[in-house]
Scaffold this motif. Structure first.
Motif, PDB file in Angstrom:
ATOM      1  N   LYS A  16      28.930  58.898  34.380  1.00 63.14           N
ATOM      2  CA  LYS A  16      29.300  59.420  35.684  1.00 63.14           C
ATOM      3  C   LYS A  16      30.727  58.945  35.932  1.00 63.14           C
ATOM      4  O   LYS A  16      31.000  57.749  35.890  1.00 63.14           O
ATOM      5  N   VAL A  17      31.634  59.877  36.156  1.00 65.48           N
ATOM      6  CA  VAL A  17      33.039  59.534  36.350  1.00 65.48           C
ATOM      7  C   VAL A  17      33.445  59.931  37.769  1.00 65.48           C
ATOM      8  O   VAL A  17      33.247  61.073  38.180  1.00 65.48           O
ATOM      9  N   VAL A  18      34.006  58.974  38.494  1.00 60.42           N
ATOM     10  CA  VAL A  18      34.434  59.187  39.871  1.00 60.42           C
ATOM     11  C   VAL A  18      35.933  58.965  39.938  1.00 60.42           C
ATOM     12  O   VAL A  18      36.436  57.965  39.423  1.00 60.42           O
ATOM     13  N   TYR A  19      36.643  59.907  40.567  1.00 60.04           N
ATOM     14  CA  TYR A  19      38.093  59.804  40.709  1.00 60.04           C
ATOM     15  C   TYR A  19      38.450  59.675  42.181  1.00 60.04           C
ATOM     16  O   TYR A  19      37.976  60.441  43.014  1.00 60.04           O
ATOM     17  N   TRP A  20      39.300  58.716  42.464  1.00 58.04           N
ATOM     18  CA  TRP A  20      39.849  58.529  43.799  1.00 58.04           C
ATOM     19  C   TRP A  20      41.332  58.280  43.636  1.00 58.04           C
ATOM     20  O   TRP A  20      41.755  57.284  43.059  1.00 58.04           O
ATOM     21  N   GLY A  21      42.123  59.204  44.101  1.00 53.83           N
ATOM     22  CA  GLY A  21      43.570  59.076  43.961  1.00 53.83           C
ATOM     23  C   GLY A  21      44.274  59.286  45.279  1.00 53.83           C
ATOM     24  O   GLY A  21      43.641  59.478  46.321  1.00 53.83           O
ATOM     25  N   ASP A  22      45.597  59.226  45.237  1.00 59.77           N
ATOM     26  CA  ASP A  22      46.385  59.530  46.428  1.00 59.77           C
ATOM     27  C   ASP A  22      46.052  60.945  46.879  1.00 59.77           C
ATOM     28  O   ASP A  22      45.839  61.844  46.054  1.00 59.77           O
ATOM     29  N   LEU A  23      46.030  61.146  48.170  1.00 61.74           N
ATOM     30  CA  LEU A  23      45.786  62.471  48.723  1.00 61.74           C
ATOM     31  C   LEU A  23      47.129  63.164  48.869  1.00 61.74           C
ATOM     32  O   LEU A  23      47.767  63.133  49.925  1.00 61.74           O
ATOM     33  N   ASP A  24      47.592  63.715  47.768  1.00 61.62           N
ATOM     34  CA  ASP A  24      48.841  64.456  47.722  1.00 61.62           C
ATOM     35  C   ASP A  24      48.777  65.398  46.528  1.00 61.62           C
ATOM     36  O   ASP A  24      47.774  65.420  45.802  1.00 61.62           O
ATOM     37  N   SER A  25      49.818  66.175  46.338  1.00 59.08           N
ATOM     38  CA  SER A  25      49.777  67.175  45.262  1.00 59.08           C
ATOM     39  C   SER A  25      49.633  66.528  43.889  1.00 59.08           C
ATOM     40  O   SER A  25      48.940  67.048  43.020  1.00 59.08           O
ATOM     41  N   HIS A  26      50.238  65.364  43.686  1.00 59.00           N
ATOM     42  CA  HIS A  26      50.144  64.697  42.380  1.00 59.00           C
ATOM     43  C   HIS A  26      48.755  64.098  42.157  1.00 59.00           C
ATOM     44  O   HIS A  26      48.269  64.083  41.016  1.00 59.00           O
ATOM     45  N   GLY A  27      48.108  63.617  43.219  1.00 59.90           N
ATOM     46  CA  GLY A  27      46.737  63.144  43.094  1.00 59.90           C
ATOM     47  C   GLY A  27      45.808  64.249  42.627  1.00 59.90           C
ATOM     48  O   GLY A  27      44.941  64.038  41.774  1.00 59.90           O
ATOM     49  N   PHE A  28      46.008  65.447  43.165  1.00 58.95           N
ATOM     50  CA  PHE A  28      45.201  66.587  42.731  1.00 58.95           C
ATOM     51  C   PHE A  28      45.576  67.036  41.313  1.00 58.95           C
ATOM     52  O   PHE A  28      44.720  67.474  40.551  1.00 58.95           O
ATOM     53  N   ALA A  29      46.835  66.916  40.942  1.00 63.50           N
ATOM     54  CA  ALA A  29      47.249  67.272  39.587  1.00 63.50           C
ATOM     55  C   ALA A  29      46.597  66.347  38.561  1.00 63.50           C
ATOM     56  O   ALA A  29      46.172  66.793  37.489  1.00 63.50           O
TER      57      ALA A  29
END
Length: 126
Positions: A16-29
């Motif tokens: 199970k892989v969970v991703y949490w990144g910055d909420l910006d265009s690069h986080g989604f990239a």
């Protein structure tokens, strides 16, 4: 294991892989790139409700991503489009470090299947 090794890591497909990144265009990239190899990746706190709840911590992206992201959910794509368009969200950046750590741990725990007593996923208060 580095980022370049992730696509070849067959064992990741069984986790199970969970991703949490910055909420910006690069986080989604980054999320999109990860899902291009591992479609089962879940994102947490990468939604409009989280972005709106932390409006006071918004920053600006100087050089937003402009790529076409094909591996996002409909909700993620909608927010990515808003971040890269002419809406009020244009070039907004919410760094993940600005999000309440207790909330983040709760959301990550729930996504991993480790429910916490007395908390529901829709509860953004801490």
């Amino acid at each position: 294991m580095g980022w370049r090794d992730c696509p070849a890591a067959r064992w990741v497909k069984e986790c199970k892989v969970v991703y949490w990144g910055d909420l910006d265009s690069h986080g989604f990239a980054i999320l999109n790139q990860l899902r291009s190899h591992h479609q089962h990746v879940l994102s947490v706190l990468m939604d409009r409700d989280t972005l709106d709840a932390y409006r006071e911590f918004w920053g600006r992206e100087d050089k937003p991503s402009t790529g076409r992201l094909e591996h996002l959910s409909d909700e993620e794509s909608s927010l990515y489009d808003a971040l890269t368009s002419t809406t009020e969200y244009r070039n907004v950046r919410l760094e993940q470090e600005q999000i309440n750590w207790e909330l983040a741990m709760r959301e990550i725990s729930l996504a991993c299947g480790w429910p916490l007593k007395g908390y529901t996923p829709s509860d953004r208060s801490v």
